[in-house]
Design a protein around this motif. Sequence first.
Motif, PDB file in Angstrom:
ATOM      1  N   ARG A 472       9.506  -4.963  12.536  1.00 57.52           N
ATOM      2  CA  ARG A 472       9.412  -5.457  11.153  1.00 57.52           C
ATOM      3  C   ARG A 472       7.996  -5.903  10.822  1.00 57.52           C
ATOM      4  O   ARG A 472       7.527  -5.728   9.700  1.00 57.52           O
ATOM      5  N   ALA A 473       7.319  -6.503  11.798  1.00 61.94           N
ATOM      6  CA  ALA A 473       5.954  -6.951  11.554  1.00 61.94           C
ATOM      7  C   ALA A 473       5.022  -5.783  11.280  1.00 61.94           C
ATOM      8  O   ALA A 473       4.059  -5.917  10.515  1.00 61.94           O
ATOM      9  N   LEU A 474       5.278  -4.640  11.893  1.00 61.11           N
ATOM     10  CA  LEU A 474       4.430  -3.462  11.672  1.00 61.11           C
ATOM     11  C   LEU A 474       4.717  -2.770  10.353  1.00 61.11           C
ATOM     12  O   LEU A 474       3.970  -1.882   9.958  1.00 61.11           O
ATOM     13  N   ARG A 475       5.781  -3.153   9.685  1.00 59.31           N
ATOM     14  CA  ARG A 475       6.145  -2.474   8.446  1.00 59.31           C
ATOM     15  C   ARG A 475       5.086  -2.665   7.365  1.00 59.31           C
ATOM     16  O   ARG A 475       4.823  -1.760   6.574  1.00 59.31           O
ATOM     17  N   THR A 476       4.460  -3.850   7.330  1.00 57.82           N
ATOM     18  CA  THR A 476       3.426  -4.102   6.319  1.00 57.82           C
ATOM     19  C   THR A 476       2.303  -3.089   6.433  1.00 57.82           C
ATOM     20  O   THR A 476       1.824  -2.556   5.425  1.00 57.82           O
ATOM     21  N   LEU A 477       1.903  -2.786   7.646  1.00 54.10           N
ATOM     22  CA  LEU A 477       0.831  -1.816   7.852  1.00 54.10           C
ATOM     23  C   LEU A 477       1.328  -0.397   7.590  1.00 54.10           C
ATOM     24  O   LEU A 477       0.639   0.407   6.958  1.00 54.10           O
ATOM     25  N   ALA A 478       2.524  -0.077   8.073  1.00 54.96           N
ATOM     26  CA  ALA A 478       3.023   1.289   7.972  1.00 54.96           C
ATOM     27  C   ALA A 478       3.231   1.706   6.522  1.00 54.96           C
ATOM     28  O   ALA A 478       2.991   2.864   6.161  1.00 54.96           O
ATOM     29  N   LEU A 479       3.651   0.775   5.666  1.00 57.58           N
ATOM     30  CA  LEU A 479       3.899   1.119   4.273  1.00 57.58           C
ATOM     31  C   LEU A 479       2.622   1.461   3.522  1.00 57.58           C
ATOM     32  O   LEU A 479       2.656   2.172   2.526  1.00 57.58           O
ATOM     33  N   GLY A 480       1.482   0.952   3.990  1.00 59.29           N
ATOM     34  CA  GLY A 480       0.244   1.169   3.259  1.00 59.29           C
ATOM     35  C   GLY A 480      -0.660   2.223   3.835  1.00 59.29           C
ATOM     36  O   GLY A 480      -1.716   2.506   3.274  1.00 59.29           O
ATOM     37  N   ARG A 481      -0.249   2.839   4.946  1.00 60.20           N
ATOM     38  CA  ARG A 481      -1.136   3.807   5.597  1.00 60.20           C
ATOM     39  C   ARG A 481      -1.508   4.960   4.674  1.00 60.20           C
ATOM     40  O   ARG A 481      -2.636   5.440   4.682  1.00 60.20           O
ATOM     41  N   LYS A 482      -0.559   5.422   3.854  1.00 57.85           N
ATOM     42  CA  LYS A 482      -0.846   6.563   2.991  1.00 57.85           C
ATOM     43  C   LYS A 482      -1.675   6.173   1.773  1.00 57.85           C
ATOM     44  O   LYS A 482      -2.175   7.043   1.070  1.00 57.85           O
ATOM     45  N   SER A 483      -1.801   4.877   1.523  1.00 58.67           N
ATOM     46  CA  SER A 483      -2.606   4.443   0.379  1.00 58.67           C
ATOM     47  C   SER A 483      -4.081   4.418   0.731  1.00 58.67           C
ATOM     48  O   SER A 483      -4.917   4.906  -0.030  1.00 58.67           O
ATOM     49  N   TRP A 484      -4.417   3.833   1.898  1.00 56.94           N
ATOM     50  CA  TRP A 484      -5.834   3.740   2.239  1.00 56.94           C
ATOM     51  C   TRP A 484      -6.278   4.822   3.207  1.00 56.94           C
ATOM     52  O   TRP A 484      -7.449   4.899   3.590  1.00 56.94           O
ATOM     53  N   LEU A 485      -5.340   5.719   3.616  1.00 56.32           N
ATOM     54  CA  LEU A 485      -5.637   6.943   4.371  1.00 56.32           C
ATOM     55  C   LEU A 485      -6.192   6.688   5.763  1.00 56.32           C
ATOM     56  O   LEU A 485      -5.697   7.230   6.727  1.00 56.32           O
TER      57      LEU A 485
END
Length: 550
Positions: A472-485
């Motif tokens: 769950r803690a990694l979800r914050t990063l995983a959700l934004g990976r496609k935004s900042w590439l």
Amino acid sequence: MDIDSLALPDDIAALKEIVRGAMSRADAAEADSAAARAAQSDTAAYVEHLKLQIEKLKRALYGPRAERTARLLDQMELKLEELETSATEDELHAEQEAAKAKTTTVAGFTRKRPSRQPFPEHLLRERVVLPGPTQCFCCGGSRLAKLGESVTETLESTPRTFKVIQHVREKFTCRDCEKISQEPAPFHTIPRAFAGPSLLAMIAYDKFGLHQPLNRQSERFGLEGVALSVSTLADLIGATCVALKPVYAFIKTMVFTGGRIHGDDTTVPVLAQGQTDIARVWVYVRDDRPFGGSGPPCAVFYYSRDRAGIHPQSHLAEYSGIFQADAYGGYNKLYVPTRSPGPIIEAACWAHGRRKFFELADIARNAKRRAQGKTPAFVAPMALAAVQRIDALFEIERGINGQLPAERLAARQQLSAPLVTELESWMRAERAKLSRHNDVAKAMDYMLNRWSAFTRFLTDGRICLTNNAAERALRTLALGRKSWLFAGSDRGGERAAMMYTLITTALCRARHNAVYAVRRTMPNGFRKMHGCRVSLGSSVAVDSVSFGIV
């Protein structure tokens, strides 16, 4: 109705009457058609609403079947949103057509529109008092006495505002010694910086929490009348990271003083020469809430260029205690009994073990493939039986979540231990019948080869059944990976790890406070029935104040 042109009268008044009748019938037909379209849209939205409720109830009753179930619910909610918007549009159009025809009554719809709820008390109220009447609307008299008032509330939003705070320090001169006296300058988060702490927190959270690159932020600031270049914002981010390093060090200390922590990692693309490399971000989470601990929930992130085992070994060099993680080989040296400063006790994740069986018994996926006309995959009966046996353990855990370690251990010894013993005997008996190349055999070997780590929760009430806290803690990063590439450099990855530490810890604390606030307002029977399972979804908001939580 067809009109015979030969039978039309020559009288103009009669012709007008025929035309008015035809127009009235046309309006009525249009109103009936609009009402039918509205009913159809309403039915479609209501059916989709019921489907979504069924899926949510199944998920709550049987537990999450797979990670993609959450994504399926998100897709269904998005589809329902579109259907409800269309249904409301068609209903209003039907009402307008009915009012125009003056003959058609729009029937009530099955779908209920959301009822209006009172606005939160903390919102600022602005009273707009309309001038009262000066004479009676009935008799025209002027002797009026106020009886009361009716208040209609409308929720309004204004764009965010910027303000310049001027700290005025008056100078005084001494008539005796001719020296000047003046109060010292106020404290600034960043020395000689023009940005206040709230603005700095907003820029940092927009970049790392909402995944808005600095060039997009600069454009938005420009549209709002504040010129902040990308280079200026980059300077502020760098200075903010320097200012927050003590907070990062404090959170790291809090995480590794816990008696039990979770660990996991995920990929992150990083810019390289003419390409992007796949780097890693590691997370370690302390969450004592499942066993009623008083320690604050917090998480610390690290960045590395690769996934070599030396990285988690250096991260956990000073830690000793319980470590819940997957079966990554880089952790093996941590479990050596003679390790200094002390042993790390391995606790395996039952969600990982269950997932390997579930992938071989995914009945829902086969049903979808069959509906699409595709050949369904093979459903292994033994994998399905293993999933059902493991689900019984999860059901017991849901009932003891949040209790003290001694209470959890007693319940596990009484309820879970017999099921675990039966599961082991069953798997070893079935495994002997299978080839080593069989997929079900590989899933069984994954658990049987680490059986001591999987059964360690039966001897310690602090251990969780899964490692979901780290995921769950990694979800914050995983959700934004496609935004900042990608991360621009290794330094950028390290800065991101530090900022995700603060943001995720703030989210954990916000959810922690919100969950207990919700639980305090629930009836005792509901709390007893559902334990600690309170679904907040994405309703927890985090803004610049979040950085003050830690």
